[in-house]
Design a protein around this motif. Structure first.
Motif, PDB file in Angstrom:
ATOM      1  N   TYR A  51       0.846  -1.197   0.000  1.00  0.00           N
ATOM      2  CA  TYR A  51       0.000   0.000   0.000  1.00  0.00           C
ATOM      3  C   TYR A  51       0.885   1.252   0.000  1.00  0.00           C
ATOM      4  CZ  TYR A  51      -3.710  -3.229   1.416  1.00  0.00           C
ATOM      5  OH  TYR A  51      -4.599  -4.277   1.470  1.00  0.00           O
ATOM      6  N   PRO A  52       0.429   2.348  -0.602  1.00  0.00           N
ATOM      7  CA  PRO A  52       1.225   3.582  -0.595  1.00  0.00           C
ATOM      8  C   PRO A  52       1.012   4.383   0.687  1.00  0.00           C
ATOM      9  CG  PRO A  52      -0.750   3.934  -1.880  1.00  0.00           C
ATOM     10  CD  PRO A  52      -0.798   2.495  -1.422  1.00  0.00           C
ATOM     11  N   VAL A  53       0.946   3.686   1.801  1.00  0.00           N
ATOM     12  CA  VAL A  53       0.614   4.288   3.092  1.00  0.00           C
ATOM     13  C   VAL A  53       1.654   3.845   4.119  1.00  0.00           C
ATOM     14  CG1 VAL A  53      -1.167   4.535   4.873  1.00  0.00           C
ATOM     15  CG2 VAL A  53      -1.840   4.146   2.493  1.00  0.00           C
ATOM     16  N   TYR A  54       2.013   4.740   5.022  1.00  0.00           N
ATOM     17  CA  TYR A  54       2.860   4.422   6.160  1.00  0.00           C
ATOM     18  C   TYR A  54       1.994   4.291   7.417  1.00  0.00           C
ATOM     19  CZ  TYR A  54       6.670   6.335   3.239  1.00  0.00           C
ATOM     20  OH  TYR A  54       7.560   6.591   2.223  1.00  0.00           O
ATOM     21  N   TYR A  55       2.475   3.518   8.381  1.00  0.00           N
ATOM     22  CA  TYR A  55       1.811   3.488   9.684  1.00  0.00           C
ATOM     23  C   TYR A  55       2.873   3.576  10.769  1.00  0.00           C
ATOM     24  CZ  TYR A  55       3.118  -1.374  10.852  1.00  0.00           C
ATOM     25  OH  TYR A  55       3.805  -2.522  11.162  1.00  0.00           O
ATOM     26  N   ALA A  56       2.433   3.878  11.975  1.00  0.00           N
ATOM     27  CA  ALA A  56       3.352   4.042  13.103  1.00  0.00           C
ATOM     28  C   ALA A  56       3.216   2.841  14.029  1.00  0.00           C
ATOM     29  CB  ALA A  56       3.047   5.339  13.850  1.00  0.00           C
ATOM     30  N   PHE A  99      -7.063   4.892  -0.230  1.00  0.00           N
ATOM     31  CA  PHE A  99      -5.943   4.037   0.170  1.00  0.00           C
ATOM     32  C   PHE A  99      -5.752   4.025   1.684  1.00  0.00           C
ATOM     33  CE2 PHE A  99      -4.629   4.067  -4.317  1.00  0.00           C
ATOM     34  CZ  PHE A  99      -4.337   2.717  -4.462  1.00  0.00           C
ATOM     35  N   VAL A 100      -6.147   5.091   2.365  1.00  0.00           N
ATOM     36  CA  VAL A 100      -6.115   5.076   3.828  1.00  0.00           C
ATOM     37  C   VAL A 100      -7.180   4.120   4.353  1.00  0.00           C
ATOM     38  CG1 VAL A 100      -6.442   6.479   5.903  1.00  0.00           C
ATOM     39  CG2 VAL A 100      -5.193   7.420   3.965  1.00  0.00           C
ATOM     40  N   ASP A 145      -6.856  -2.180  -8.830  1.00  0.00           N
ATOM     41  CA  ASP A 145      -5.810  -2.920  -9.530  1.00  0.00           C
ATOM     42  C   ASP A 145      -4.496  -2.694  -8.790  1.00  0.00           C
ATOM     43  OD1 ASP A 145      -4.000  -4.087 -11.224  1.00  0.00           O
ATOM     44  OD2 ASP A 145      -4.732  -3.112 -13.048  1.00  0.00           O
ATOM     45  N   ARG A 146      -4.010  -3.712  -8.123  1.00  0.00           N
ATOM     46  CA  ARG A 146      -2.802  -3.557  -7.301  1.00  0.00           C
ATOM     47  C   ARG A 146      -1.561  -3.270  -8.136  1.00  0.00           C
ATOM     48  NH1 ARG A 146      -3.580  -5.149  -1.957  1.00  0.00           N
ATOM     49  NH2 ARG A 146      -5.642  -6.041  -1.567  1.00  0.00           N
ATOM     50  N   ARG A 147      -1.638  -3.540  -9.440  1.00  0.00           N
ATOM     51  CA  ARG A 147      -0.503  -3.201 -10.306  1.00  0.00           C
ATOM     52  C   ARG A 147      -0.414  -1.695 -10.535  1.00  0.00           C
ATOM     53  NH1 ARG A 147      -2.152  -6.881 -15.275  1.00  0.00           N
ATOM     54  NH2 ARG A 147      -4.078  -5.768 -14.717  1.00  0.00           N
ATOM     55  N   GLU A 148      -1.486  -0.983 -10.255  1.00  0.00           N
ATOM     56  CA  GLU A 148      -1.516   0.463 -10.470  1.00  0.00           C
ATOM     57  C   GLU A 148      -1.401   1.232  -9.158  1.00  0.00           C
ATOM     58  OE1 GLU A 148      -1.402   1.931 -13.349  1.00  0.00           O
ATOM     59  OE2 GLU A 148      -1.392   0.007 -14.391  1.00  0.00           O
ATOM     60  N   ARG A 149      -0.743   0.627  -8.188  1.00  0.00           N
ATOM     61  CA  ARG A 149      -0.561   1.315  -6.910  1.00  0.00           C
ATOM     62  C   ARG A 149       0.286   2.570  -7.100  1.00  0.00           C
ATOM     63  NH1 ARG A 149       3.455   0.902  -2.888  1.00  0.00           N
ATOM     64  NH2 ARG A 149       4.458  -0.780  -4.043  1.00  0.00           N
ATOM     65  N   PRO A 150      -0.184   3.738  -6.654  1.00  0.00           N
ATOM     66  CA  PRO A 150       0.611   4.965  -6.834  1.00  0.00           C
ATOM     67  C   PRO A 150       1.899   4.928  -6.021  1.00  0.00           C
ATOM     68  CG  PRO A 150      -1.290   5.382  -5.434  1.00  0.00           C
ATOM     69  CD  PRO A 150      -1.454   3.993  -5.971  1.00  0.00           C
ATOM     70  N   VAL A 151       2.857   5.716  -6.452  1.00  0.00           N
ATOM     71  CA  VAL A 151       4.126   5.782  -5.733  1.00  0.00           C
ATOM     72  C   VAL A 151       3.895   6.379  -4.352  1.00  0.00           C
ATOM     73  CG1 VAL A 151       5.517   5.994  -7.826  1.00  0.00           C
ATOM     74  CG2 VAL A 151       4.629   8.043  -6.721  1.00  0.00           C
ATOM     75  N   MET A 152       4.731   5.975  -3.405  1.00  0.00           N
ATOM     76  CA  MET A 152       4.609   6.495  -2.048  1.00  0.00           C
ATOM     77  C   MET A 152       5.189   7.898  -1.963  1.00  0.00           C
ATOM     78  SD  MET A 152       5.465   3.168   0.305  1.00  0.00           S
ATOM     79  CE  MET A 152       4.657   3.877   1.743  1.00  0.00           C
ATOM     80  N   ALA A 153       4.520   8.730  -1.229  1.00  0.00           N
ATOM     81  CA  ALA A 153       5.049  10.072  -0.996  1.00  0.00           C
ATOM     82  C   ALA A 153       6.275   9.971  -0.098  1.00  0.00           C
ATOM     83  CB  ALA A 153       3.987  10.938  -0.333  1.00  0.00           C
ATOM     84  N   PRO A 154       7.293  10.778  -0.342  1.00  0.00           N
ATOM     85  CA  PRO A 154       8.440  10.788   0.576  1.00  0.00           C
ATOM     86  C   PRO A 154       8.014  11.314   1.940  1.00  0.00           C
ATOM     87  CG  PRO A 154       8.597  12.607  -0.964  1.00  0.00           C
ATOM     88  CD  PRO A 154       7.454  11.760  -1.438  1.00  0.00           C
ATOM     89  N   LEU A 155       8.566  10.753   2.970  1.00  0.00           N
ATOM     90  CA  LEU A 155       8.242  11.219   4.316  1.00  0.00           C
ATOM     91  C   LEU A 155       8.802  12.627   4.540  1.00  0.00           C
ATOM     92  CD1 LEU A 155       8.965   7.991   6.386  1.00  0.00           C
ATOM     93  CD2 LEU A 155       6.732   9.024   5.964  1.00  0.00           C
ATOM     94  N   PRO A 156       8.048  13.497   5.203  1.00  0.00           N
ATOM     95  CA  PRO A 156       8.546  14.845   5.497  1.00  0.00           C
ATOM     96  C   PRO A 156       9.489  14.829   6.696  1.00  0.00           C
ATOM     97  CG  PRO A 156       6.310  14.602   6.312  1.00  0.00           C
ATOM     98  CD  PRO A 156       6.646  13.318   5.617  1.00  0.00           C
ATOM     99  N   THR A 157      10.651  14.208   6.490  1.00  0.00           N
ATOM    100  CA  THR A 157      11.581  14.001   7.604  1.00  0.00           C
ATOM    101  C   THR A 157      12.193  15.302   8.130  1.00  0.00           C
ATOM    102  OG1 THR A 157      13.300  13.530   5.949  1.00  0.00           O
ATOM    103  CG2 THR A 157      12.159  11.649   6.904  1.00  0.00           C
TER     104      THR A 157
END
Length: 278
Positions: A51-56, A99-100, A145-157
């Motif tokens: 998934y294009p999602v992060y979790y903590a 996606f969330v 379509d899981r083949r069309e998963r968008p790129v993940m956003a870079p984390l705002p580190t």
């Protein structure tokens, strides 16, 4: 008796402001909402596999990051913010990115009681929970379509350097810092609308008028660059994001191995209990 009646309005007048101050102090943190979650430092964020999602994983909250925004699910309400510790703004269930909503149950660190019995590898049953009207407005929300998963956003580190007394509380100050240090442009229309509702552009403005970039498939989309002269800093940011993603993926694999080990141990304990009944 008359003296008492005359004094009563004065007494009520002194109590009213105090009660108002208590109600505001408990429930509202202007201009956002106090949701009872405090992140004293930048959280450890890990990609949700597939998934294009992060979790903590170490947070005591249902805490996610997707497409430039932080999301928290608490007390049956979704909240979003551009910074890791708020201020938070509530979001209607219709205004939460798909996606969330698709993140499997197992990645909710504080799942509500009604999640019990739901498959841990599947997303929560939002259609069942929020009803037919919601599902009619978001048909097919759990199919893609899981083949069309968008790129993940870079984390705002860059936000790691802002904690404690250095953490910006004013929205204007947060937006100013973000515009300078984070050049990612959200691709999800729901995320873009969330920025508009916050009164902030989804991406930093650039000098002059540029032609819009051609829209490719979600797989091919990449963060857009900013004004000329910033290419070097952009490359450094993307490089840092790749390093962060690799580290997060390694942590995810470690978490999955630990989870599998726990399940094997649990199965052994259950089997041992059958062999040795009390």
């Amino acid at each position: 008796m008359r003296s008492l009646l005359l004094a009563l309005p004065l007494l009520l007048g002194t109590l009213a402001p105090t009660q108002a101050a208590i109600s505001v102090g408990i429930g509202i943190s202007v201009p956002g909402v106090n949701i009872g979650i405090n992140m004293p430092a930048y959280p450890h964020l890990v990609p949700v596999p597939g998934y294009p999602v992060y979790y903590a994983p170490t947070a005591n909250a249902n805490y996610f990051f997707y497409d430039g925004l932080y999301w928290v699910y608490r007390d049956d309400i979704w909240y979003q913010s551009t910074w890791y510790n708020g201020p938070w703004q509530s979001a209607d269930p219709i205004a939460v990115p798909l996606f969330v909503l698709r993140v499997p149950v197992r990645y909710y660190r504080q799942p509500p009681i009604y999640f019990r019995g739901w498959a841990s590898t599947r997303p929560p049953r939002w259609g069942e929970h929020w009803g037919r009207d919601w599902e009619a407005r978001r048909p097919g929300w759990d199919r893609w379509d899981r083949r069309e998963r968008p790129v993940m956003a870079p984390l705002p580190t860059y936000q790691r350097t802002y904690s404690g007394d250095r953490y910006p509380r004013e929205l204007e100050q947060q937006h100013s810092i973000r515009s300078e240090k984070y050049r990612y442009q959200p691709h999800d229309p729901v995320t873009q609308q969330a920025f508009e509702r916050r009164g902030q552009p989804a991406a930093p403005s650039s000098a002059g008028t540029a032609k819009p970039a051609p829209q490719a498939s979600p797989r091919a989309q990449v963060p857009m660059t900013g004004p000329p002269g910033e290419a070097g800093s952009q490359r450094e940011q993307r490089k840092a994001a790749r390093v962060e993603n690799r580290s997060a993926e390694q942590q995810t694999r470690a978490d999955e191995k630990a989870l599998a080990k726990d399940k094997r141990q649990e199965a052994k304990d259950l089997e041992r209990g059958k062999d040795n009944p009390q």
